[in-house]
Design a protein around this motif. Structure first.
Motif, PDB file in Angstrom:
ATOM      1  N   GLU A 160       5.701  -2.598  -8.675  1.00 49.96           N
ATOM      2  CA  GLU A 160       5.040  -1.586  -9.089  1.00 49.96           C
ATOM      3  C   GLU A 160       4.242  -0.737  -7.852  1.00 49.96           C
ATOM      4  O   GLU A 160       4.170   0.443  -7.903  1.00 49.96           O
ATOM      5  N   LEU A 161       4.392  -1.558  -6.673  1.00 55.02           N
ATOM      6  CA  LEU A 161       3.733  -0.672  -5.576  1.00 55.02           C
ATOM      7  C   LEU A 161       4.739   0.370  -5.053  1.00 55.02           C
ATOM      8  O   LEU A 161       4.591   1.224  -4.707  1.00 55.02           O
ATOM      9  N   GLN A 162       6.129  -0.162  -5.225  1.00 54.33           N
ATOM     10  CA  GLN A 162       7.137   0.767  -4.592  1.00 54.33           C
ATOM     11  C   GLN A 162       7.285   2.167  -5.402  1.00 54.33           C
ATOM     12  O   GLN A 162       7.310   2.937  -5.324  1.00 54.33           O
ATOM     13  N   ALA A 163       6.921   1.863  -6.971  1.00 56.87           N
ATOM     14  CA  ALA A 163       6.942   2.830  -7.982  1.00 56.87           C
ATOM     15  C   ALA A 163       5.773   3.910  -7.748  1.00 56.87           C
ATOM     16  O   ALA A 163       5.812   4.976  -7.681  1.00 56.87           O
ATOM     17  N   LEU A 164       4.680   3.237  -7.501  1.00 59.79           N
ATOM     18  CA  LEU A 164       3.367   4.055  -7.313  1.00 59.79           C
ATOM     19  C   LEU A 164       3.676   4.916  -5.891  1.00 59.79           C
ATOM     20  O   LEU A 164       3.311   6.326  -5.981  1.00 59.79           O
ATOM     21  N   ARG A 165       4.164   4.375  -5.036  1.00 59.18           N
ATOM     22  CA  ARG A 165       4.342   5.079  -3.600  1.00 59.18           C
ATOM     23  C   ARG A 165       5.435   6.014  -3.868  1.00 59.18           C
ATOM     24  O   ARG A 165       5.318   7.163  -3.264  1.00 59.18           O
ATOM     25  N   ARG A 166       6.401   5.868  -4.609  1.00 57.00           N
ATOM     26  CA  ARG A 166       7.516   6.852  -4.917  1.00 57.00           C
ATOM     27  C   ARG A 166       6.905   8.238  -5.658  1.00 57.00           C
ATOM     28  O   ARG A 166       7.024   9.231  -5.459  1.00 57.00           O
ATOM     29  N   GLY A 171       4.329  13.534  -5.667  1.00 62.38           N
ATOM     30  CA  GLY A 171       3.199  14.476  -5.782  1.00 62.38           C
ATOM     31  C   GLY A 171       2.698  15.120  -4.746  1.00 62.38           C
ATOM     32  O   GLY A 171       2.248  16.220  -4.793  1.00 62.38           O
ATOM     33  N   ARG A 172       2.806  14.365  -3.481  1.00 63.95           N
ATOM     34  CA  ARG A 172       2.252  15.192  -2.226  1.00 63.95           C
ATOM     35  C   ARG A 172       3.311  16.269  -2.031  1.00 63.95           C
ATOM     36  O   ARG A 172       2.962  17.477  -1.665  1.00 63.95           O
ATOM     37  N   HIS A 173       4.788  16.069  -2.351  1.00 68.20           N
ATOM     38  CA  HIS A 173       5.762  16.987  -2.199  1.00 68.20           C
ATOM     39  C   HIS A 173       5.489  18.024  -3.078  1.00 68.20           C
ATOM     40  O   HIS A 173       5.557  19.278  -2.757  1.00 68.20           O
ATOM     41  N   ASP A 174       4.986  17.899  -4.366  1.00 64.33           N
ATOM     42  CA  ASP A 174       4.870  19.020  -5.468  1.00 64.33           C
ATOM     43  C   ASP A 174       3.609  19.937  -4.973  1.00 64.33           C
ATOM     44  O   ASP A 174       3.805  21.241  -5.250  1.00 64.33           O
ATOM     45  N   ILE A 175       2.476  19.388  -4.513  1.00 62.46           N
ATOM     46  CA  ILE A 175       1.493  19.988  -4.329  1.00 62.46           C
ATOM     47  C   ILE A 175       1.467  20.995  -3.209  1.00 62.46           C
ATOM     48  O   ILE A 175       1.033  22.145  -2.948  1.00 62.46           O
ATOM     49  N   GLN A 246      -5.606  10.267  -8.358  1.00 59.91           N
ATOM     50  CA  GLN A 246      -5.545   8.943  -9.438  1.00 59.91           C
ATOM     51  C   GLN A 246      -4.261   8.017  -9.061  1.00 59.91           C
ATOM     52  O   GLN A 246      -4.383   6.926  -9.100  1.00 59.91           O
ATOM     53  N   ASP A 247      -3.185   8.792  -8.337  1.00 65.24           N
ATOM     54  CA  ASP A 247      -2.068   7.811  -7.977  1.00 65.24           C
ATOM     55  C   ASP A 247      -2.631   7.075  -6.624  1.00 65.24           C
ATOM     56  O   ASP A 247      -2.244   5.869  -6.658  1.00 65.24           O
ATOM     57  N   ARG A 248      -3.394   7.605  -5.936  1.00 65.14           N
ATOM     58  CA  ARG A 248      -4.027   6.912  -4.870  1.00 65.14           C
ATOM     59  C   ARG A 248      -4.795   5.824  -5.185  1.00 65.14           C
ATOM     60  O   ARG A 248      -4.783   4.473  -4.622  1.00 65.14           O
ATOM     61  N   GLU A 251      -2.796   3.102  -6.154  1.00 62.99           N
ATOM     62  CA  GLU A 251      -1.948   2.281  -5.178  1.00 62.99           C
ATOM     63  C   GLU A 251      -2.880   1.299  -4.822  1.00 62.99           C
ATOM     64  O   GLU A 251      -2.561   0.278  -4.184  1.00 62.99           O
ATOM     65  N   ARG A 252      -4.255   1.851  -4.353  1.00 64.64           N
ATOM     66  CA  ARG A 252      -5.220   0.738  -3.745  1.00 64.64           C
ATOM     67  C   ARG A 252      -5.486  -0.453  -4.798  1.00 64.64           C
ATOM     68  O   ARG A 252      -5.528  -1.506  -4.084  1.00 64.64           O
ATOM     69  N   GLN A 253      -5.420  -0.191  -5.900  1.00 59.92           N
ATOM     70  CA  GLN A 253      -5.663  -1.265  -6.792  1.00 59.92           C
ATOM     71  C   GLN A 253      -4.417  -2.488  -6.809  1.00 59.92           C
ATOM     72  O   GLN A 253      -4.697  -3.365  -6.851  1.00 59.92           O
ATOM     73  N   GLU A 254      -3.391  -1.635  -6.751  1.00 56.37           N
ATOM     74  CA  GLU A 254      -2.066  -2.655  -6.540  1.00 56.37           C
ATOM     75  C   GLU A 254      -1.988  -3.073  -5.266  1.00 56.37           C
ATOM     76  O   GLU A 254      -1.547  -4.341  -5.158  1.00 56.37           O
ATOM     77  N   GLN A 255      -2.324  -2.493  -4.247  1.00 56.19           N
ATOM     78  CA  GLN A 255      -2.295  -3.468  -2.954  1.00 56.19           C
ATOM     79  C   GLN A 255      -3.401  -4.327  -2.895  1.00 56.19           C
ATOM     80  O   GLN A 255      -3.164  -5.467  -2.547  1.00 56.19           O
ATOM     81  N   GLU A 256      -4.451  -4.091  -3.523  1.00 57.90           N
ATOM     82  CA  GLU A 256      -5.627  -5.165  -3.554  1.00 57.90           C
ATOM     83  C   GLU A 256      -4.812  -6.593  -4.470  1.00 57.90           C
ATOM     84  O   GLU A 256      -5.150  -7.650  -4.057  1.00 57.90           O
ATOM     85  N   LYS A 257      -4.161  -6.093  -5.573  1.00 59.88           N
ATOM     86  CA  LYS A 257      -3.531  -7.119  -6.474  1.00 59.88           C
ATOM     87  C   LYS A 257      -2.452  -8.046  -5.409  1.00 59.88           C
ATOM     88  O   LYS A 257      -2.438  -9.244  -5.367  1.00 59.88           O
ATOM     89  N   VAL A 258      -1.809  -7.246  -4.756  1.00 59.80           N
ATOM     90  CA  VAL A 258      -0.772  -7.741  -3.978  1.00 59.80           C
ATOM     91  C   VAL A 258      -1.255  -8.812  -2.924  1.00 59.80           C
ATOM     92  O   VAL A 258      -0.798 -10.022  -2.376  1.00 59.80           O
ATOM     93  N   LEU A 259      -2.380  -8.396  -2.114  1.00 60.68           N
ATOM     94  CA  LEU A 259      -3.109  -8.990  -1.273  1.00 60.68           C
ATOM     95  C   LEU A 259      -3.757 -10.363  -1.856  1.00 60.68           C
ATOM     96  O   LEU A 259      -3.612 -11.584  -1.171  1.00 60.68           O
TER      97      LEU A 259
END
Length: 778
Positions: A160-166, A171-175, A246-248, A251-259
Motif C-alpha cells: 500500500e505504501l508503495q502504491a501511495l508513493r507512486r 500527483g507532484r508531476h501533474d501539478i 489527501q495523498d500525503r 501516506e502518513r496513515q500508512e506509515q504509522e500502520k507499518v511502524l
C-alpha cells in the motif's frame, strides 16, 4: 574524571577494600575498552566477592576467548546502539517505535548475527552460545527491507505504501507540469517574480508580483518579507493540490500502520533480544579485559580453592601501564609455611605498592581479568586493607585514631578466609606504645589464621617476625652506593629504614644531618649494622642469580626463535610447492581442453590452419616456463586485446602478478599479459561511447550516460534534448551515477549554458537522488 570512571564510581565491585586498592582505575580503563554499552554494563556490575565456581567460570570464559584469538578467531569490535529502553517501551500494549528506534534494533540484530557467525567458527564451549545470540532472521530481514540508513520507511515496507508513493509522485508531476503552463504563458510573463514553483502550507504555488494582484484568479497563501511577492494558487490548480494533500495524509496513515506492525514484531522478540544483548555484553566485556591485560603484560592465573597463594613476578598493574617494562617483579607466598609476612625497608622503597599489588591482583583475578603476576592465587571470601591516612577533621579522627577505628572493625570480622593488608601499623603515636599495639594486633590476626601482610619501620615488629613461628620477615632492598631503593623484596632480611640517608639525598642541610646521625649513633643497636653487611652479601648473591636467570631466558628465547624460523621456512616451502603443483595442474588441464577442441575442429573439417595455430598456442605456457620471461610492455604501449581482437592501450603494469590494465570502451580492465600482443603500428580507434540513447517516443524521460567520456556524453545529451524538444517534451531525466562527479558536473554545466533548459534539479531519493538530474525544458 572521565565519563567511564564516573560510571564505575558506583559499581558494586568497589567496596572499601577495592577502593583502597585503586580498583576503580582498573575498572575505568576496562570499561573504556568496551565497544558498546552492553559491555560497559557488564564491567561496572561485576563483583569480586562471589563464589569460587563463578570465578572459575569467568576465568574459563576469558581463557576460551584468548585461545580463539590465538587461533585467529576474534570477536567483532563494533559499536552497537542502546536499545533496552526501546525494548521496555515496545512491550507495552499499543506502543509504537519511531523509525530511528527500529533502525537501532535492526543494527543490534545485525550485530548479533556477526557475533553468532564468529562463535560458530571454532567448535568449543562458546560455539553453543551462537544459538542464543543468533537474531530472529525474519525480523531482521523485514526491518532491513522496510528502513533506509536514516530510519525512514522505504517503498518496499508495504504494498500500500508503495502504491501511495507512486500516486504521490505522479500527483507532484501533474501539478508541477500544470503550473509550468502558467509560468510559460507568453501573455503572463511579466506577472511572475521568478520562474519557480514553490511550496507553501503543503501546497504548490506560484510567485506573483504584488503589483499584478488580481490579474489571474488565484488564492493567496503567503507574502514575502518585502511584500513584493505573493505566493498564489491558481483556482484551476486547487483540485490537484487538494488531491495531493489527501495523498500525503494517506501516506502518513500508512506509515504509522507499518511502524505499528514492525513495533509489534519487535515486541514479540523483545525478551530474546534482551537476553542476547546481555550475552553480547559479557563477551565484549571479557574481550576488553583481555585487551586491557596486554597493557600490563597480564596473564590468566588460576585461583586455588584454598586461601593460599604463591606468586612470581608480582607487579602493580597500574604502575606497569604508566611505566611499561620498568616495574620490578617480586615473589610472594603465604598460607602454607607462613601465615604472616612483615615487610620492612626504606621509605619510598615500594612496600605500600607491593601491598596494593597483592590485593589488587587478587580482585582482578576474581573479576576474570589477567593479572600482573605468575603462579597461583588464593581464594579469599573477604579482604581488609588499612592503608593510607584516613584522618577526618569533621569526625574528630586523627591519623592514629582513624587507624585504630579501622583496626577495630577488621578484628571484629576477620577469619581464616580473609586477606589482610596493613601499612605502617602502629604509626602516628609514641613508637613504644604504637609498637606494642602493632604486635598485639599481629598476634590476634595470627591466632585467627588470617593471611596477613603488613609493613612497619618499628624494631619491635622486626623482632616479632624473627622470633615467632608462622611469621616471615622480608625487607625491601636499598643500594648503598647509589643511595636509591631497588624495589626488590629480600626474604629473611629486616631492611633498614634508611630515613637519614634518604633525607640527605632529598637535600636536608648538611649540619642538621650530621647532628641527626650523631644522635642516632648513640641508640643504634649492633645487629642493625650486621644487617647492613648481610644486605650487601645478599644483594651480590641476588645479582648473580638474576644474571644466571637472564642468561637462561635468553637461551630459551633463541631456541624458540630458531624453532619458529624453521617452522616458517617449512610452511613457506610447502606453500610454494603446493602453488607450483596447482599451477601446473591448471596448465595441463587447460592444455587438454584445447587439444580436445582442436581435435574436434579437425574432425569437422574446419580451418586446419587455425587448428594448428591453436595447438601451437597450447604449448606456449610450457615453453614460457623454460624460456626467460619476456619483458613486460610499458605504460602507453598500443596493441591488440586478443580475446576480442580490439586495439587498446596499456594504462598500468603489475609485474608481480603478470597482468596489465588496459583502456577498453571507456572502461579500465585488468588482463593477463598473455592476452595482449604489442603492436606500435596499430592506431587507437576513436571511442564513440556507449550511449544508451533512445528516441523520446520510446523512452522520453531518461538518458543513461554512465560509463561514457565527458565529450561523448555532452553530444548524447544534446541529441536527447533535441529529440525531446521536437516531441514537445517539457522534462527529461539524465542518469549519470554518483561516481567521481564528472558527468554530474557536465550535466549541470549543460543546464546553465543551454537556453532550452529552464531549470535543473536533483531527483528525489526514490528516483535515484544524486545519481539522476531532472531538466525542465521550455
Amino acid at each position: 574524571m572521565t565519563a567511564v570512571a564516573a560510571l564505575t564510581g558506583n559499581a558494586p565491585c568497589l567496596d572499601s577494600f577495592a577502593r583502597v586498592l585503586d580498583l576503580e582505575d582498573i575498572c575505568a580503563a576496562w570499561a573504556a575498552r568496551c565497544a558498546h554499552p552492553y559491555g560497559q554494563d557488564y564491567v561496572i556490575n561485576l563483583h569480586p566477592w562471589v563464589a569460587l565456581t563463578e570465578i572459575h567460570q569467568r576465568h574459563h570464559l576469558a581463557l576460551c576467548l584468548q585461545q580463539r584469538a590465538v587461533a585467529g578467531s576474534t570477536l567483532p569490535v563494533m559499536t552497537l546502539p542502546e536499545i533496552r529502553t526501546s525494548l521496555d517501551l515496545v512491550e507495552r500494549p499499543g506502543a509504537v517505535l519511531a523509525g530511528r528506534q527500529l533502525l537501532q534494533v535492526s543494527q543490534v540484530l545485525l550485530g548479533q548475527k556477526h557475533y553468532a557467525a564468529v562463535l560458530r567458527e571454532i567448535d568449543d564451549a562458546l560455539s553453543e552460545w551462537a544459538a542464543d545470540i543468533d537474531p530472529p532472521q525474519s525480523l531482521l530481514r523485514r526491518l532491513q527491507q522496510s528502513l533506509d540508513e536514516e530510519g525512514e520507511l522505504l517503498d518496499t515496507a508495504s504494498t500500500e505504501l508503495q502504491a501511495l508513493r507512486r500516486q504521490l509522485r505522479q500527483g507532484r508531476h501533474d501539478i508541477q507540469r500544470f503550473l509550468q503552463g502558467f509560468l510559460r504563458n507568453p501573455d503572463w510573463q511579466d506577472y511572475w517574480q521568478e520562474q519557480l514553483i514553490v511550496l507553501r502550507n503543503d501546497r504548490y504555488v506560484l510567485p506573483l508580483k504584488a503589483s499584478h494582484k488580481g490579474r489571474i484568479k488565484a488564492i493567496v497563501h503567503d507574502r514575502s518579507a518585502s511584500g513584493e511577492t505573493l505566493f498564489v494558487e491558481p483556482l484551476t490548480a486547487v483540485e490537484l493540490n487538494n488531491q495531493l494533500v489527501q495523498d500525503r495524509q494517506a501516506e502518513r496513515q500508512e506509515q504509522e500502520k507499518v511502524l505499528r506492525v514492525l513495533s509489534a514484531a519487535v515486541g514479540q522478540e523483545a525478551a530474546a533480544i534482551r537476553r542476547a544483548v546481555q550475552q553480547l555484553g559479557k563477551l565484549d566485556g571479557v574481550r576488553a579485559g583481555l585487551e586491557l591485560g596486554k597493557a600490563y603484560q597480564g596473564v590468566l592465573v588460576p585461583v586455588d580453592k584454598h586461601p593460599v597463594f604463591a606468586l612470581h613476578k608480582l607487579r602493580h598493574p597500574l604502575l606497569c601501564m604508566q611505566h611499561p617494562g620498568q616495574v620490578v617483579g617480586n615473589s610472594l607466598a603465604l598460607g602454607e609455611q607462613h601465615q604472616q609476612l612483615v615487610i620492612t625497608g626504606p621509605n619510598t622503597g615500594g612496600k605500600t605498592a607491593l601491598l596494593k599489588a597483592l590485593g589488587l591482583n587478587h580482585l582482578m583475578a576474581y573479576l576474570g581479568l589477567p593479572v600482573a603476576a605468575e603462579g597461583q592465587l588464593g581464594y579469599f571470601r573477604q579482604g581488609f586493607a588499612v592503608i593510607g591516612d584516613a584522618q577526618n577533621i569533621h569526625a574528630d579522627l586523627s591519623t592514629f585514631s582513624a587507624q585504630v577505628s579501622r583496626l577495630q572493625v577488621l578484628l571484629e570480622q576477620v577469619d581464616a578466609h580473609s586477606l589482610v593488608l596493613l601499612d605502617e601499623l602502629g604509626n602516628g603515636t609514641d613508637p613504644r606504645e604504637g609498637g606494642a599495639l602493632a604486635q598485639a594486633v599481629a598476634e590476634e590476626l595470627l591466632a585467627a589464621k588470617a593471611c596477613t601482610m603488613l609493613t612497619s619501620h618499628l624494631e619491635v615488629m622486626k623482632r616479632y617476625a624473627l622470633g615467632r613461628p608462622g611469621v616471615a620477615l622480608a625487607g625491601m632492598g636499598f643500594d648503598a652506593e647509589t643511595l636509591t631503593p631497588t624495589y626488590r623484596l629480600q626474604w629473611g632480611v629486616g631492611g633498614a629504614s634508611q630515613g637519614l640517608t634518604i633525607a640527605r639525598r632529598i637535600g636536608m642541610p648538611e649540619p642538621l644531618m650530621r647532628r641527626a646521625e650523631a644522635l642516632y649513633a648513640d641508640d643504634r643497636e649492633d645487629w642493625e649494622r650486621w644487617e647492613a653487611q648481610r644486605e650487601g652479601l645478599l644483594r651480590a648473591a641476588q645479582q648473580a642469580m638474576d644474571e644466571a636467570a637472564l642468561a637462561r631466558m635468553e637461551a630459551d628465547k633463541s631456541a624458540k626463535r630458531l624453532q619458529r624460523e624453521l617452522e616458517a621456512a617449512r610452511q613457506e616451502r610447502e606453500r610454494a610447492a603446493e602453488e607450483a603443483r596447482n599451477e601446473w595442474q591448471q596448465l595441463l588441464e587447460n592444455a587438454r581442453s584445447e587439444v580436445r577442441k582442436t581435435i574436434a575442429a579437425l574432425k569437422t573439417g574446419r580451418d586446419t590452419q587455425a587448428a594448428s595455430a591453436a595447438l601451437e598456442q597450447t604449448g606456449a605456457p610450457f615453453r614460457a616456463v623454460q624460456d626467460a620471461a619476456p619483458a613486460l610492455p610499458e605504460v602507453g604501449s598500443r596493441g591488440l586485446f586478443l580475446p576480442l581482437r580490439q586495439v587498446t592501450q596499456i594504462t598500468r603494469v603489475d609485474a608481480l602478478r603478470q597482468r596489465l590494465q588496459i583502456q577498453l570502451r571507456g572502461k579500465q580492465l585488468w588482463i593477463p599479459v598473455a592476452q595482449f600482443r604489442a603492436d606500435a603500428a596499430l592506431e587507437m580507434p576513436k571511442d564513440k561511447g556507449s550511449t544508451q540513447y533512445a528516441s523520446p517516443e520510446n523512452h522520453p524521460w531518461r538518458l543513461d550516460l554512465r560509463g561514457q567520456l565527458r565529450d561523448d556524453a555532452w553530444q548524447a545529451l544534446c541529441r536527447h534534448v533535441d529529440g525531446a524538444m521536437a516531441s514537445g517534451r517539457q522534462q527529461v531525466e539524465v542518469l549519470h551515477g554518483k561516481g567521481n562527479g564528472v558527468l554530474a558536473e557536465m550535466v549541470r554545466e549543460f543546464a546553465r549554458q543551454d537556453p532550452r533548459v529552464t531549470q535543473w534539479r536533483m531527483a528525489r531519493p526514490e528516483q535515484g537522488g544524486g545519481g539522476v538530474s531532472e531538466l525542465e525544458l521550455r
